[in-house]
Write a protein that holds these residues in place. Structure first.
Motif, PDB file in Angstrom:
ATOM      1  N   ASN A   1       4.234 -21.623 -21.619  1.00  0.00           N
ATOM      2  CA  ASN A   1       4.469 -22.708 -22.572  1.00  0.00           C
ATOM      3  C   ASN A   1       4.983 -24.005 -21.967  1.00  0.00           C
ATOM      4  O   ASN A   1       4.873 -25.055 -22.602  1.00  0.00           O
ATOM      5  CB  ASN A   1       5.448 -22.236 -23.656  1.00  0.00           C
ATOM      6  N   ILE A   2       5.547 -23.967 -20.765  1.00  0.00           N
ATOM      7  CA  ILE A   2       6.013 -25.226 -20.177  1.00  0.00           C
ATOM      8  C   ILE A   2       4.806 -26.004 -19.663  1.00  0.00           C
ATOM      9  O   ILE A   2       3.780 -25.417 -19.306  1.00  0.00           O
ATOM     10  CB  ILE A   2       7.049 -24.995 -19.054  1.00  0.00           C
ATOM     11  N   PRO A   3       4.892 -27.325 -19.622  1.00  0.00           N
ATOM     12  CA  PRO A   3       3.747 -28.128 -19.175  1.00  0.00           C
ATOM     13  C   PRO A   3       3.329 -27.755 -17.752  1.00  0.00           C
ATOM     14  O   PRO A   3       4.182 -27.429 -16.911  1.00  0.00           O
ATOM     15  CB  PRO A   3       4.283 -29.567 -19.228  1.00  0.00           C
ATOM     16  N   PRO A   4       2.028 -27.770 -17.455  1.00  0.00           N
ATOM     17  CA  PRO A   4       1.556 -27.350 -16.129  1.00  0.00           C
ATOM     18  C   PRO A   4       2.121 -28.189 -14.989  1.00  0.00           C
ATOM     19  O   PRO A   4       2.323 -27.682 -13.883  1.00  0.00           O
ATOM     20  CB  PRO A   4       0.033 -27.479 -16.225  1.00  0.00           C
ATOM     21  N   GLN A   5       2.400 -29.482 -15.260  1.00  0.00           N
ATOM     22  CA  GLN A   5       2.969 -30.296 -14.184  1.00  0.00           C
ATOM     23  C   GLN A   5       4.391 -29.858 -13.848  1.00  0.00           C
ATOM     24  O   GLN A   5       4.841 -30.003 -12.711  1.00  0.00           O
ATOM     25  CB  GLN A   5       2.925 -31.789 -14.540  1.00  0.00           C
ATOM     26  N   VAL A   6       5.103 -29.303 -14.831  1.00  0.00           N
ATOM     27  CA  VAL A   6       6.447 -28.775 -14.590  1.00  0.00           C
ATOM     28  C   VAL A   6       6.354 -27.480 -13.774  1.00  0.00           C
ATOM     29  O   VAL A   6       7.139 -27.261 -12.839  1.00  0.00           O
ATOM     30  CB  VAL A   6       7.185 -28.542 -15.919  1.00  0.00           C
ATOM     31  N   THR A   7       5.399 -26.637 -14.125  1.00  0.00           N
ATOM     32  CA  THR A   7       5.166 -25.420 -13.346  1.00  0.00           C
ATOM     33  C   THR A   7       4.840 -25.763 -11.899  1.00  0.00           C
ATOM     34  O   THR A   7       5.333 -25.120 -10.964  1.00  0.00           O
ATOM     35  CB  THR A   7       4.019 -24.603 -13.960  1.00  0.00           C
ATOM     36  N   ALA A   8       4.020 -26.796 -11.701  1.00  0.00           N
ATOM     37  CA  ALA A   8       3.663 -27.211 -10.345  1.00  0.00           C
ATOM     38  C   ALA A   8       4.893 -27.658  -9.569  1.00  0.00           C
ATOM     39  O   ALA A   8       5.086 -27.278  -8.411  1.00  0.00           O
ATOM     40  CB  ALA A   8       2.628 -28.337 -10.399  1.00  0.00           C
ATOM     41  N   LEU A   9       5.738 -28.461 -10.195  1.00  0.00           N
ATOM     42  CA  LEU A   9       6.962 -28.924  -9.535  1.00  0.00           C
ATOM     43  C   LEU A   9       7.864 -27.759  -9.176  1.00  0.00           C
ATOM     44  O   LEU A   9       8.435 -27.700  -8.086  1.00  0.00           O
ATOM     45  CB  LEU A   9       7.717 -29.898 -10.452  1.00  0.00           C
TER      46      LEU A   9
ATOM     47  N   ALA B   1       6.252 -25.490  -6.367  1.00  0.00           N
ATOM     48  CA  ALA B   1       6.151 -26.168  -5.069  1.00  0.00           C
ATOM     49  C   ALA B   1       7.433 -26.002  -4.256  1.00  0.00           C
ATOM     50  O   ALA B   1       7.418 -26.112  -3.030  1.00  0.00           O
ATOM     51  CB  ALA B   1       5.859 -27.648  -5.271  1.00  0.00           C
ATOM     52  N   GLY B   2       8.543 -25.733  -4.933  1.00  0.00           N
ATOM     53  CA  GLY B   2       9.808 -25.555  -4.231  1.00  0.00           C
ATOM     54  C   GLY B   2      10.015 -24.169  -3.680  1.00  0.00           C
ATOM     55  O   GLY B   2      11.041 -23.893  -3.048  1.00  0.00           O
TER      56      GLY B   2
ATOM     57  N   SER C   1      16.579 -29.508 -10.253  1.00  0.00           N
ATOM     58  CA  SER C   1      17.467 -28.345 -10.089  1.00  0.00           C
ATOM     59  C   SER C   1      16.652 -27.054 -10.128  1.00  0.00           C
ATOM     60  O   SER C   1      16.769 -26.241 -11.058  1.00  0.00           O
ATOM     61  CB  SER C   1      18.534 -28.342 -11.199  1.00  0.00           C
ATOM     62  N   LEU C   2      15.841 -26.849  -9.109  1.00  0.00           N
ATOM     63  CA  LEU C   2      14.944 -25.692  -9.102  1.00  0.00           C
ATOM     64  C   LEU C   2      15.716 -24.383  -9.026  1.00  0.00           C
ATOM     65  O   LEU C   2      15.320 -23.374  -9.632  1.00  0.00           O
ATOM     66  CB  LEU C   2      13.967 -25.799  -7.936  1.00  0.00           C
ATOM     67  N   GLY C   3      16.804 -24.377  -8.269  1.00  0.00           N
ATOM     68  CA  GLY C   3      17.612 -23.173  -8.161  1.00  0.00           C
ATOM     69  C   GLY C   3      18.190 -22.754  -9.504  1.00  0.00           C
ATOM     70  O   GLY C   3      18.217 -21.572  -9.848  1.00  0.00           O
TER      71      GLY C   3
END
Length: 259
Positions: A48-56, A59-60, A22-24
């Motif tokens: 503070n959020i994990p870098p893989q979450v930032t990437a996801l 990317a949107g 739910s990127l929006g």
């Protein structure tokens, strides 16, 4: 409740929304936090959020889509998130259409770096990203789409130093990014350059390197292909939650080219 007491809840909310796709809604949560607490609240959450979450999440929002994350992501948080961009690239996609992946990566990096006119932020983003092994590989992927132009920029840097204009025989969009990287971090520029052209050791080698006019002609020097670099970047995706890919020492063209 104070801003600080809300941040852990916002961090958890954004993380869960992104992981659920739910990127929006995640972006809406950022927007509401910015309205209520100011931009620094968004910056704190992105730190503070994990870098893989930032990437996801980021990317949107490629291809010119506006995003608070794009505008406000801290340089180190963005640099760390780049480590995970290759995690979803399958062999079939890399084999069949490496240029499309490279163009998508370029859209993301260019979009973040040039999201604002703040030169200090732009250079901080580029310096942090190129200070990692995966960042060097990511920039080399972008440069592999225009190797002739990148060699021209390298030649200009050697010849002109601080008087660099960035003008080449092509108006390829990768040239301004290459020039900004060189200005932001000489070491980062060198690392990306040698990642693409691994045989080069000294500036004289670069000054003498040329591409023929025939696009089908094999270059006279070793150059990693876009496909090879995409595989290299995918192998650099961290296997744990910790990100420890800060740059190892590599050879350099020299120092003080923009001083």
């Amino acid at each position: 409740m104070t801003e600080k007491s809300n941040l852990p809840a916002l961090t958890k909310q954004v993380t869960e929304l992104v992981l659920a796709g739910s990127l929006g809604h995640a972006e809406q949560a950022f927007s509401e936090a910015a309205d209520q607490y100011g931009d620094l609240a968004v910056v704190e959450v992105l730190s503070n959020i994990p870098p893989q979450v930032t990437a996801l999440h980021m990317a949107g929002f490629d291809g010119g889509k506006m995003s608070l994350a794009t505008l406000l992501v801290p340089p180190k948080a963005w640099a760390d998130s780049l480590a995970f961009f290759a995690a979803t690239w399958g062999d079939d996609l890399i084999e069949d259409d490496p240029e499309r992946i490279a163009e998508s990566l370029f859209a993301h990096i260019h979009g973040v770096v040039f999201a604002t006119d703040d030169e200090e932020r732009r250079h901080a983003l580029l310096a942090e990203a190129s200070a990692t092994d995966w960042g060097s590989t990511a920039f080399a992927i972008l440069f592999s789409m225009a190797p002739k132009e990148i060699l021209e920029v390298a030649g200009e840097i050697i010849a002109k130093g601080p008087y660099l204009t960035g003008q080449t025989s092509s108006d390829n969009d990768v040239v301004p990014l290459a020039v900004e990287l060189a200005k932001a971090s000489e070491d980062g520029w060198d690392r990306a350059l040698f990642e693409l052209f691994p045989e080069f050791r000294h500036s004289a080698d670069l000054a003498d390197a040329e591409f023929g006019d025939d696009p089908d002609e094999e270059p006279a020097h070793l150059q990693r292909s876009t496909k090879e670099l995409l595989y290299r970047l995918r192998k650099q995706v961290p296997t744990s939650r910790s990100v420890s890919g800060r740059a190892s020492a590599r050879r350099s063209l020299g120092s003080g080219i923009f001083s």
